[in-house]
Every structure is written in structure tokens, then in C-alpha cells.
Design a protein around this motif. Structure first.
Motif, PDB file in Angstrom:
ATOM      1  N   GLY A   1      33.996  45.473  32.413  1.00 17.07           N
ATOM      2  CA  GLY A   1      32.815  44.610  32.453  1.00 17.07           C
ATOM      3  C   GLY A   1      32.116  44.720  33.783  1.00 17.07           C
ATOM      4  N   THR A   2      31.296  43.712  34.087  1.00 16.73           N
ATOM      5  CA  THR A   2      30.559  43.682  35.349  1.00 16.73           C
ATOM      6  C   THR A   2      30.636  42.285  35.953  1.00 16.73           C
ATOM      7  OG1 THR A   2      28.466  43.061  34.278  1.00 16.73           O
ATOM      8  CG2 THR A   2      28.902  45.422  34.555  1.00 16.73           C
ATOM      9  N   PHE A   3      30.402  42.212  37.245  1.00 19.06           N
ATOM     10  CA  PHE A   3      30.231  40.916  37.896  1.00 19.06           C
ATOM     11  C   PHE A   3      29.241  41.068  39.036  1.00 19.06           C
ATOM     12  CE2 PHE A   3      33.988  42.862  39.797  1.00 19.06           C
ATOM     13  CZ  PHE A   3      33.725  42.781  41.155  1.00 19.06           C
ATOM     14  N   THR A   4      28.614  39.954  39.404  1.00 22.04           N
ATOM     15  CA  THR A   4      27.583  39.968  40.443  1.00 22.04           C
ATOM     16  C   THR A   4      27.913  39.045  41.605  1.00 22.04           C
ATOM     17  OG1 THR A   4      26.335  38.287  39.226  1.00 22.04           O
ATOM     18  CG2 THR A   4      25.734  40.599  38.838  1.00 22.04           C
ATOM     19  N   SER A   5      29.073  38.405  41.558  1.00 21.49           N
ATOM     20  CA  SER A   5      29.500  37.559  42.666  1.00 21.49           C
ATOM     21  C   SER A   5      31.017  37.651  42.785  1.00 21.49           C
ATOM     22  CB  SER A   5      29.070  36.108  42.439  1.00 21.49           C
ATOM     23  OG  SER A   5      29.645  35.602  41.248  1.00 21.49           O
ATOM     24  N   SER A   6      31.554  37.179  43.896  1.00 22.32           N
ATOM     25  CA  SER A   6      32.992  37.245  44.113  1.00 22.32           C
ATOM     26  C   SER A   6      33.727  36.450  43.030  1.00 22.32           C
ATOM     27  CB  SER A   6      33.339  36.691  45.492  1.00 22.32           C
ATOM     28  OG  SER A   6      32.718  37.465  46.503  1.00 22.32           O
ATOM     29  N   ILE A   7      34.842  37.009  42.550  1.00 20.70           N
ATOM     30  CA  ILE A   7      35.587  36.369  41.463  1.00 20.70           C
ATOM     31  C   ILE A   7      37.082  36.450  41.724  1.00 20.70           C
ATOM     32  CG2 ILE A   7      33.864  36.852  39.662  1.00 20.70           C
ATOM     33  CD1 ILE A   7      35.773  39.151  38.752  1.00 20.70           C
ATOM     34  N   THR A   8      37.821  35.554  41.092  1.00 21.73           N
ATOM     35  CA  THR A   8      39.282  35.623  41.026  1.00 21.73           C
ATOM     36  C   THR A   8      39.661  35.328  39.592  1.00 21.73           C
ATOM     37  OG1 THR A   8      39.549  34.876  43.319  1.00 21.73           O
ATOM     38  CG2 THR A   8      41.465  34.691  41.868  1.00 21.73           C
ATOM     39  N   ASN A   9      40.223  36.313  38.906  1.00 22.77           N
ATOM     40  CA  ASN A   9      40.619  36.144  37.508  1.00 22.77           C
ATOM     41  C   ASN A   9      42.115  36.375  37.354  1.00 22.77           C
ATOM     42  OD1 ASN A   9      38.039  35.592  36.549  1.00 22.77           O
ATOM     43  ND2 ASN A   9      37.577  37.733  36.141  1.00 22.77           N
ATOM     44  N   SER A  10      42.765  35.487  36.619  1.00 24.83           N
ATOM     45  CA  SER A  10      44.189  35.632  36.324  1.00 24.83           C
ATOM     46  C   SER A  10      44.356  36.123  34.895  1.00 24.83           C
ATOM     47  CB  SER A  10      44.904  34.299  36.506  1.00 24.83           C
ATOM     48  OG  SER A  10      44.836  33.884  37.853  1.00 24.83           O
ATOM     49  N   TYR A  11      45.232  37.104  34.708  1.00 27.19           N
ATOM     50  CA  TYR A  11      45.448  37.704  33.396  1.00 27.19           C
ATOM     51  C   TYR A  11      46.933  37.659  33.025  1.00 27.19           C
ATOM     52  CZ  TYR A  11      40.753  39.706  33.923  1.00 27.19           C
ATOM     53  OH  TYR A  11      39.406  39.883  34.089  1.00 27.19           O
ATOM     54  N   ARG A  12      47.199  37.721  31.726  1.00 27.30           N
ATOM     55  CA  ARG A  12      48.566  37.827  31.213  1.00 27.30           C
ATOM     56  C   ARG A  12      48.603  38.927  30.160  1.00 27.30           C
ATOM     57  NH1 ARG A  12      50.600  32.312  30.179  1.00 27.30           N
ATOM     58  NH2 ARG A  12      51.070  32.510  32.400  1.00 27.30           N
ATOM     59  N   LEU A  13      49.504  39.865  30.360  1.00 29.07           N
ATOM     60  CA  LEU A  13      49.666  40.980  29.438  1.00 29.07           C
ATOM     61  C   LEU A  13      50.994  40.837  28.703  1.00 29.07           C
ATOM     62  CD1 LEU A  13      48.579  43.768  28.441  1.00 29.07           C
ATOM     63  CD2 LEU A  13      49.977  44.793  30.263  1.00 29.07           C
ATOM     64  N   ARG A  14      50.953  40.994  27.397  1.00 27.45           N
ATOM     65  CA  ARG A  14      52.163  41.009  26.580  1.00 27.45           C
ATOM     66  C   ARG A  14      52.256  42.365  25.877  1.00 27.45           C
ATOM     67  NH1 ARG A  14      50.077  35.786  26.130  1.00 27.45           N
ATOM     68  NH2 ARG A  14      51.581  34.075  26.451  1.00 27.45           N
TER      69      ARG A  14
END
Length: 203
Positions: A161-174
Motif C-alpha cells: 500500500g501507500t502512506f503519506t505520514s509517519s505510521i506505526t502498525n502492528s501485525y499478526r501472522l498465522r
């Protein structure tokens, strides 16, 4: 005759003065016009930082038995889920778009890509939102040389994807062995390494 000559000289002088004034006036007006308005300067980011916070960037299956999607999507605990955080920082001001991709690489597995399913969610305050529905590894799209995130070719795409500002994303993979897969045994291992890539879009 002399009078007519004088009148002609005066008219010529007046005409010359008028011509000079007209030329000067047009030049001045053009100069003034060129100074009106302004150009917006766009200052793009000077630094893009993407960090990956996790002791190890992967998940392993060892001698796992096939299970259905409902059971796989509900897996919890160590060796069943892989939690990681992606932090992307745009430093500077202006309009900047970052293309990113979270990819996965088969890291020396003995089991087949067609045996294993993955499921990716985004976690916010312990609430999960599906990012990638349960999908066989062999069915995932692969990165190419024209990848906007600058990810290397031939890696499995979990999300992009894209982003235009600073981000923090948490993900979980199974990850689990698909219920429809059968090779006559429950042996084998599957090792998946997760990577994150990001690159500024062309301005």
C-alpha cells in the motif's frame, strides 16, 4: 511653409514621446505581471526510516497436522502466531507518498508452498482486522522487478500500500497446514521469513 514644417517636427516629437511612453508602459506592465502570483515549492522528505521490531523475523511449522481455516484463524501463542510492528517515519515537510510492501520468503522449508496457508491481520488495541484472508502460499502474488516498494523480485506479497505520514502498525501472522493437503504424512517443516520494504514515490 516654415509653419507646417514646425508643426510636423512637433507632431513627430509628440508621436515619438507617445511611442516611448506606450513601449515603456507595456514593458512596465509586463514586468509587473511577471512578478504577480507565486510558485509553491514542495519540500519532500529527506529521510525515510522503516524499522522492524521483533526478535526474529519469521514463523516455523514443524510436524504440524492439517487444520481447517476456522481453527487456523483462531491460533494463539508462541509458534502459532508471529507478531511484528512496522514503523515508518517521514522526516521533513511537504507532500510525500511512500510505497510499501510486507513480503514473505520460504526460508529453507521441506514442506511445499501448496501445503501451507497464511493469514495476516492488523492489531489495534487487541482488536484484529483482516489484511490478508487465509491463502495458500503458492497462490500469493510475487514481487517483480517493477515493484514500487523496491522489494526484491520473487518474494510473496502479504500486503502492500501507500502512506503519506509517519505510521506505526502492528501485525499478526498465522500459518498452518491446509486441511485439503495430504502427502501421506504430517512430517516436514515450513519456515517463513517476513520482510518489510518502502520507497518514496516519484514526485
Amino acid at each position: 511653409m516654415e509653419n507646417n514644417k514646425s508643426k510636423g517636427i512637433v507632431l513627430s516629437l509628440v508621436g515619438l514621446v507617445v511611442l516611448v511612453l506606450v513601449v515603456f508602459g507595456v514593458s512596465f506592465a509586463a514586468f509587473q505581471y511577471s512578478k504577480t502570483g507565486s510558485k509553491n515549492n514542495t519540500i519532500t522528505t529527506g529521510v525515510i526510516n522503516m524499522s522492524y521490531n521483533e526478535p526474529q523475523n519469521g514463523i516455523n511449522l514443524m510436524n504440524a497436522l492439517p487444520i481447517n481455516d476456522a481453527t487456523g484463524m483462531a491460533l494463539t501463542g508462541n509458534n502459532n502466531t508471529f507478531d511484528f510492528t512496522v514503523e515508518a517515519e517521514i522526516v521533513g515537510t511537504g507532500n510525500t507518498t511512500i510505497n510499501y510492501a510486507i513480503t514473505a520468503v520460504n526460508d529453507g522449508s521441506t514442506a511445499s508452498d501448496s501445503a501451507v496457508k497464511v493469514y495476516l491481520t492488523k492489531v489495534n488495541n487487541n482488536i484484529e482486522e483482516a489484511v490478508l484472508a487465509p491463502t495458500l502460499m503458492s497462490k500469493l502474488e510475487k514481487t517483480t522487478s517493477s515493484e514500487l516498494s523496491k522489494a526484491p523480485s520473487n518474494q510473496y506479497v502479504l500486503t502492500r500500500g501507500t502512506f503519506t505520514s509517519s505510521i506505526t502498525n502492528s501485525y499478526r501472522l498465522r500459518m498452518w497446514v491446509d486441511e485439503n493437503y495430504s502427502d501421506g504424512s504430517s512430517g516436514g517443516t515450513y519456515k517463513l521469513r517476513v520482510n518489510v520494504y518502502g520507497a518514496a514515490a516519484a514526485q
